[in-house]
Design an enzyme around this catalytic site. Structure first.
Site, short mmCIF file in Angstrom:
data_model
loop_
_atom_site.label_atom_id
_atom_site.label_comp_id
_atom_site.label_asym_id
_atom_site.label_seq_id
_atom_site.Cartn_x
_atom_site.Cartn_y
_atom_site.Cartn_z
N HIS A 184 0.81 -1.21 0.00
CA HIS A 184 0.00 0.00 0.00
C HIS A 184 0.85 1.27 0.00
CE1 HIS A 184 -4.07 1.87 0.94
NE2 HIS A 184 -4.26 1.02 -0.06
N HIS A 219 -3.06 1.90 12.59
CA HIS A 219 -2.57 1.25 11.36
C HIS A 219 -3.04 -0.21 11.41
CE1 HIS A 219 -0.21 0.56 7.85
NE2 HIS A 219 1.02 0.70 8.33
N ILE A 253 -13.81 4.94 15.80
CA ILE A 253 -14.31 3.59 15.57
C ILE A 253 -13.28 2.91 14.66
CG2 ILE A 253 -16.24 2.21 14.69
CD1 ILE A 253 -16.93 4.02 17.14
N MET A 254 -12.62 1.90 15.21
CA MET A 254 -11.50 1.28 14.49
C MET A 254 -12.00 0.52 13.25
SD MET A 254 -8.89 2.29 15.87
CE MET A 254 -8.96 3.55 17.10
N GLY A 255 -11.20 0.64 12.18
CA GLY A 255 -11.59 -0.02 10.92
C GLY A 255 -12.35 0.92 9.99
N PHE A 256 -12.43 2.22 10.38
CA PHE A 256 -13.11 3.20 9.51
C PHE A 256 -12.18 4.38 9.22
CE2 PHE A 256 -16.53 0.68 10.93
CZ PHE A 256 -17.42 0.69 9.87
N HIS A 258 -9.68 6.67 6.30
CA HIS A 258 -8.38 6.42 5.66
C HIS A 258 -7.71 7.74 5.33
CE1 HIS A 258 -5.36 4.71 2.96
NE2 HIS A 258 -5.58 3.59 3.63
N ARG A 267 -10.33 -2.28 -1.33
CA ARG A 267 -10.04 -3.60 -0.77
C ARG A 267 -11.19 -4.07 0.12
NH1 ARG A 267 -4.64 -1.71 2.06
NH2 ARG A 267 -6.19 -0.18 2.73
N ASP A 309 -9.28 -3.22 7.16
CA ASP A 309 -9.22 -3.92 8.45
C ASP A 309 -10.59 -4.38 8.97
OD1 ASP A 309 -6.49 -4.06 8.90
OD2 ASP A 309 -6.39 -2.00 9.61
N ARG A 334 2.27 -8.14 4.32
CA ARG A 334 2.96 -6.86 4.02
C ARG A 334 4.48 -7.03 3.92
NH1 ARG A 334 0.80 -1.73 4.14
NH2 ARG A 334 -1.01 -2.83 3.29
N ARG A 353 16.02 12.03 5.55
CA ARG A 353 16.26 12.83 6.75
C ARG A 353 15.65 14.21 6.53
NH1 ARG A 353 16.79 16.87 10.13
NH2 ARG A 353 18.45 16.68 11.71
C1 LIG Z 1 -5.01 -1.05 6.67
C2 LIG Z 1 -4.91 0.23 7.44
O1 LIG Z 1 -3.95 0.45 8.14
S1 LIG Z 1 -6.15 1.35 7.24
C3 LIG Z 1 -6.16 2.35 8.72
C4 LIG Z 1 -6.58 1.55 9.91
N1 LIG Z 1 -6.83 2.41 11.04
C5 LIG Z 1 -8.05 2.59 11.57
O2 LIG Z 1 -9.03 2.01 11.15
C6 LIG Z 1 -8.13 3.50 12.76
C7 LIG Z 1 -9.35 4.41 12.72
N2 LIG Z 1 -9.16 5.42 11.72
C8 LIG Z 1 -8.41 6.53 11.98
O3 LIG Z 1 -7.90 6.72 13.09
C9 LIG Z 1 -8.18 7.50 10.85
O4 LIG Z 1 -9.26 7.48 9.95
C10 LIG Z 1 -6.85 7.24 10.12
C11 LIG Z 1 -5.70 7.14 11.12
C12 LIG Z 1 -6.93 5.93 9.35
C13 LIG Z 1 -6.59 8.37 9.14
O5 LIG Z 1 -6.33 9.45 9.91
P1 LIG Z 1 -6.21 10.97 9.42
O6 LIG Z 1 -6.10 11.07 7.98
O7 LIG Z 1 -5.12 11.56 10.24
O8 LIG Z 1 -7.59 11.58 9.85
P2 LIG Z 1 -7.96 12.13 11.28
O9 LIG Z 1 -7.65 11.13 12.34
O10 LIG Z 1 -7.33 13.48 11.43
O11 LIG Z 1 -9.51 12.26 11.11
C14 LIG Z 1 -10.17 13.35 10.44
C15 LIG Z 1 -11.54 13.52 11.11
O12 LIG Z 1 -12.30 12.35 10.93
C16 LIG Z 1 -12.59 11.72 12.17
N3 LIG Z 1 -12.33 10.29 12.05
C17 LIG Z 1 -11.40 9.72 11.26
N4 LIG Z 1 -11.47 8.39 11.41
C18 LIG Z 1 -12.43 8.16 12.32
C19 LIG Z 1 -12.94 6.98 12.89
N5 LIG Z 1 -12.45 5.80 12.55
N6 LIG Z 1 -13.93 7.07 13.80
C20 LIG Z 1 -14.43 8.28 14.14
N7 LIG Z 1 -13.98 9.44 13.63
C21 LIG Z 1 -12.99 9.37 12.73
C22 LIG Z 1 -11.59 12.32 13.16
O13 LIG Z 1 -12.06 12.29 14.49
C23 LIG Z 1 -11.44 13.72 12.61
O14 LIG Z 1 -12.57 14.46 13.01
P3 LIG Z 1 -12.42 16.01 13.41
O15 LIG Z 1 -11.90 16.69 12.17
O16 LIG Z 1 -13.79 16.39 13.80
O17 LIG Z 1 -11.42 16.05 14.53
O1 LIG Z 2 -2.16 3.35 3.46
C1 LIG Z 2 -2.36 3.52 4.67
O2 LIG Z 2 -2.19 4.59 5.27
C2 LIG Z 2 -2.83 2.41 5.52
C3 LIG Z 2 -3.30 1.24 4.74
O3 LIG Z 2 -4.40 1.21 4.25
C4 LIG Z 2 -2.37 0.14 4.52
O4 LIG Z 2 -1.20 0.22 4.91
O5 LIG Z 2 -2.78 -0.88 3.93
#
Ligand SMILES: CC(=O)SCCNC(=O)CCNC(=O)[C@H](O)C(C)(C)COP(=O)(O)OP(=O)(O)OC[C@H]1O[C@@H](n2cnc3c(N)ncnc32)[C@H](O)[C@@H]1OP(=O)(O)O
Ligand SMILES: O=C([O-])CC(=O)C(=O)O
Length: 373
Positions: A184, A219, A253-256, A258, A267, A309, A334, A353
């Site tokens: 990714h 992540h 809420i985890m899993g939501f 991006h 995916r 996820d 990965r 750097r």
């Molecule tokens: C395969 C992977 O690794 S995919 C990523 C897996 N991670 C997750 O599912 C964790 C939950 N998701 C998140 O924490 C985020 O959506 C991330 C880390 C994936 C992306 O983060 P960022 O681009 O930095 O967005 P950020 O966290 O700043 O969110 C922007 C806004 O959406 C909200 N938001 C984003 N994701 C979520 C969520 N899952 N649940 C609730 N609110 C959310 C934030 O609270 C924020 O709101 P605000 O502007 O009112 O403060």
């Molecule tokens: O691209 C990202 O930030 C996270 C992701 O979906 C992955 O690593 O699969």
């Protein structure tokens, strides 16, 4: 000098890659030019791993050799088994994989860059053996046989975990998940692995960096966190109320959501179909209904969509995989992407750097110990 105030480097182009495109104009995913939909439909994880690490899909004979090599390289030594047995039962499986990778780097070090493909293939082959040996020893006090007749990572993992050959549907479901998890672009763990590689460090160190970075719930750890949340709810109505309460407390809420995709994670759509198939097969349609209701509530309340996820967690659960092993499965896939990025970084390396915008106090006289209050 280019200054950016983008927190989390959002939107910052940090380099070039020929390995994958993520969310061009906010949508879509390709590996080396092939769409993820085509790869998930017509390819296998081993072919995809080869594609990522070599640049082209394998010929039939390259694929067969790669599969045969996988079997030959899945062994773990007596020393490794003894090390795994000594780890605390309470260890997180991600810590087990990270430590196992480090040890392998001591026993089978990378002496030169010519060995990088061989070491990457060895890691892909050995991870299922390593994690299943440790998991079964800790939970069942049973020393499993590491050999299996399975030719694929998915088959080998499921066979060692359950002490029996998986059905073709189960094996293929996990195979597709591994394809989707394989790569990714400049996600956090891959970027971290490239930083390590850019110092001239070895492949094992870069993979350890990747594992450590992937572990967090923002992540890769999100698949584990998603399942823990889904398991709290016994029906869709309870799930709706539970999610609304969490959102009211400003919890994530985890899993939501991006960082790159804006309206959907391509995916997730593929994985959702597999989750439904597996929920039907195992008569866990209530779990699927709970997950779907959470998706509906998140779309309605926050305009957010599930990432890979979320439905992977449902699918893994139906495959009888313990929740603690969800993120290690992400590692197993990965490792192909991390390795491809390390090779690419090495092929045209410059130390990564960046600089920081200093926001601390301006220069001031040292306060001697007796003058401090
Ligand atoms: C395969 C992977 O690794 S995919 C990523 C897996 N991670 C997750 O599912 C964790 C939950 N998701 C998140 O924490 C985020 O959506 C991330 C880390 C994936 C992306 O983060 P960022 O681009 O930095 O967005 P950020 O966290 O700043 O969110 C922007 C806004 O959406 C909200 N938001 C984003 N994701 C979520 C969520 N899952 N649940 C609730 N609110 C959310 C934030 O609270 C924020 O709101 P605000 O502007 O009112 O403060
Ligand atoms: O691209 C990202 O930030 C996270 C992701 O979906 C992955 O690593 O699969």
């Amino acid at each position: 000098m280019i200054l950016t105030n983008s927190t989390g480097l959002a939107g910052v182009v940090a380099g070039e890659t020929a390995i994958s495109t993520v969310g061009k104009q906010g949508v879509g995913l390709t590996y080396r030019g092939y769409t993820i939909e085509d790869l998930a439909e017509h390819s296998t994880f081993e072919e995809v791993a080869w594609l990522l690490m070599h640049g082209e899909l394998p010929t039939p004979s390259q694929r067969d050799q790669f599969l045969a090599k996988r079997i030959a390289q899945q062994r773990i030594s007596d020393e490794m088994m003894s090390f795994l047995e000594q780890l605390p039962d309470t260890s997180h499986p991600m810590d087990v994989l990270r430590s196992g990778t480090s040890l392998l780097g001591c026993w089978e070090p990378e002496h030169s860059i010519d060995q990088q493909q061989r070491i990457a293939a060895r890691l892909l082959a050995v991870f299922p053996s390593m994690i299943c040996y440790w998991y079964r020893f800790v939970n069942d006090r049973f020393r499993i046989e590491i050999e299996s007749e399975q030719t694929t990572v998915a088959g080998h993992f499921l066979q060692l975990l359950h002490s029996g050959a998986p059905s073709e549907v189960d094996r293929r479901a996990l195979d597709v998940a591994l394809i989707l998890y394989a790569e990714h672009e400049f996600n956090a763990s891959t970027f971290a692995a490239r930083v390590t590689a850019s110092t001239g460090s070895d492949l094992y160190s870069a993979i350890c960096t990747g594992i450590g970075t992937l572990r967090g719930p923002l992540h890769g750890g999100a698949n584990e966190a998603s399942m823990k949340m889904i398991s709290n709810f016994t029906d869709p109505e309870q799930a709706e109320q539970g999610v609304l309460r969490r959102l009211a407390r400003h919890e994530k809420i985890m899993g939501f959501g991006h960082r790159v995709y804006k309206s959907t994670d391509p995916r997730s759509e593929i994985m959702k179909r597999w989750a439904l198939t597996l929920c039907k097969q195992t008569r866990q349609l209530k779990t699927y209904a709970v997950a779907e209701r959470i998706e509906t509530v998140m779309q309605r309340e926050k305009g957010l969509f599930p990432n890979l996820d979320f439905y992977s967690a449902v699918a893994f659960h139906c495959l009888g995989i313990p929740t603690a092993l969800f993120t290690p499965l992400f590692v197993m896939a990965r490792t192909a992407g991390w390795s491809a990025h390390v090779f690419e970084q090495r092929s045209n390396n410059r130390l990564i750097r960046p600089t920081a915008n200093y926001i601390g106090p301006s220069q001031r006289p040292l306060v001697r110990p007796h003058q401090r209050t």
